[in-house]
Design a protein around this motif. Sequence first.
Motif, PDB file in Angstrom:
ATOM      1  N   ARG A  27      25.445  17.740  30.810  1.00  0.00           N
ATOM      2  CA  ARG A  27      24.322  17.286  31.775  1.00  0.00           C
ATOM      3  C   ARG A  27      23.276  16.584  31.046  1.00  0.00           C
ATOM      4  O   ARG A  27      22.801  16.753  29.955  1.00  0.00           O
ATOM      5  N   PRO A  28      22.571  15.536  31.869  1.00  0.00           N
ATOM      6  CA  PRO A  28      21.354  15.072  30.841  1.00  0.00           C
ATOM      7  C   PRO A  28      20.389  15.877  30.779  1.00  0.00           C
ATOM      8  O   PRO A  28      20.092  16.705  31.837  1.00  0.00           O
ATOM      9  N   GLU A  33      12.697  19.230  29.284  1.00  0.00           N
ATOM     10  CA  GLU A  33      13.605  19.600  28.060  1.00  0.00           C
ATOM     11  C   GLU A  33      13.342  18.883  26.918  1.00  0.00           C
ATOM     12  O   GLU A  33      13.331  19.308  25.886  1.00  0.00           O
ATOM     13  N   ARG A  34      13.387  17.680  27.192  1.00  0.00           N
ATOM     14  CA  ARG A  34      12.996  16.568  25.923  1.00  0.00           C
ATOM     15  C   ARG A  34      11.983  16.966  25.421  1.00  0.00           C
ATOM     16  O   ARG A  34      11.744  17.050  24.108  1.00  0.00           O
ATOM     17  N   TRP A  40       9.322  21.474  19.758  1.00  0.00           N
ATOM     18  CA  TRP A  40       9.786  22.512  18.833  1.00  0.00           C
ATOM     19  C   TRP A  40       9.997  21.961  17.469  1.00  0.00           C
ATOM     20  O   TRP A  40      10.146  22.620  16.402  1.00  0.00           O
ATOM     21  N   GLY A  41      10.863  20.713  17.545  1.00  0.00           N
ATOM     22  CA  GLY A  41      11.133  20.049  16.195  1.00  0.00           C
ATOM     23  C   GLY A  41      10.031  19.837  15.535  1.00  0.00           C
ATOM     24  O   GLY A  41      10.053  20.015  14.093  1.00  0.00           O
ATOM     25  N   ARG A  42       8.895  19.364  16.084  1.00  0.00           N
ATOM     26  CA  ARG A  42       7.754  19.098  15.440  1.00  0.00           C
ATOM     27  C   ARG A  42       7.331  20.350  14.419  1.00  0.00           C
ATOM     28  O   ARG A  42       6.603  20.646  13.427  1.00  0.00           O
ATOM     29  N   GLU A  43       7.006  21.290  15.470  1.00  0.00           N
ATOM     30  CA  GLU A  43       6.479  22.668  15.053  1.00  0.00           C
ATOM     31  C   GLU A  43       7.303  23.373  13.873  1.00  0.00           C
ATOM     32  O   GLU A  43       6.757  24.068  13.065  1.00  0.00           O
ATOM     33  N   LEU A  58      20.001  21.915  21.655  1.00  0.00           N
ATOM     34  CA  LEU A  58      20.533  20.812  22.570  1.00  0.00           C
ATOM     35  C   LEU A  58      21.811  21.069  23.186  1.00  0.00           C
ATOM     36  O   LEU A  58      22.060  20.762  24.350  1.00  0.00           O
ATOM     37  N   VAL A  59      22.677  21.928  22.457  1.00  0.00           N
ATOM     38  CA  VAL A  59      24.102  22.204  22.979  1.00  0.00           C
ATOM     39  C   VAL A  59      23.905  23.279  24.180  1.00  0.00           C
ATOM     40  O   VAL A  59      24.278  23.299  25.314  1.00  0.00           O
TER      41      VAL A  59
END
Length: 116
Positions: A27-28, A33-34, A40-43, A58-59
């Motif tokens: 699902r998109p 969520e994005r 989360w990625g930055r942190e 992501l999964v």
Amino acid sequence: MTKDDVLKGARGKPVPFEFDGLTLLLRPLSFGERSELFAWGREHAQEPGSGLALQARLVLFAVCDESGSPILEPADLNQFGVGLVDALAQEIARRNGIDGQGAGEPGKGPSPTTPS
């Protein structure tokens, strides 16, 4: 039209993804969520294994049933092969335009998970 109608319609529909004979629905990602994934990625960018953890997130967000409801728990991913998780994460990122290349395949129009 109600708020619920708008939210359901804006979400997009799950689309199939096939890998090594296994077909899963993806699902998109929602805007929330994005945003959560980017934050989360930055942190956690400097932490060992953060790339794998981001793939797992992501999964977990995107693999769903026909109604678009997520179906996996974090422990479920322990049963997945690395190749499947990697392929899923790459496809989810591509379809949602978060792979640095924009949504969809170059020259083939928009992502199949983006509502038109």
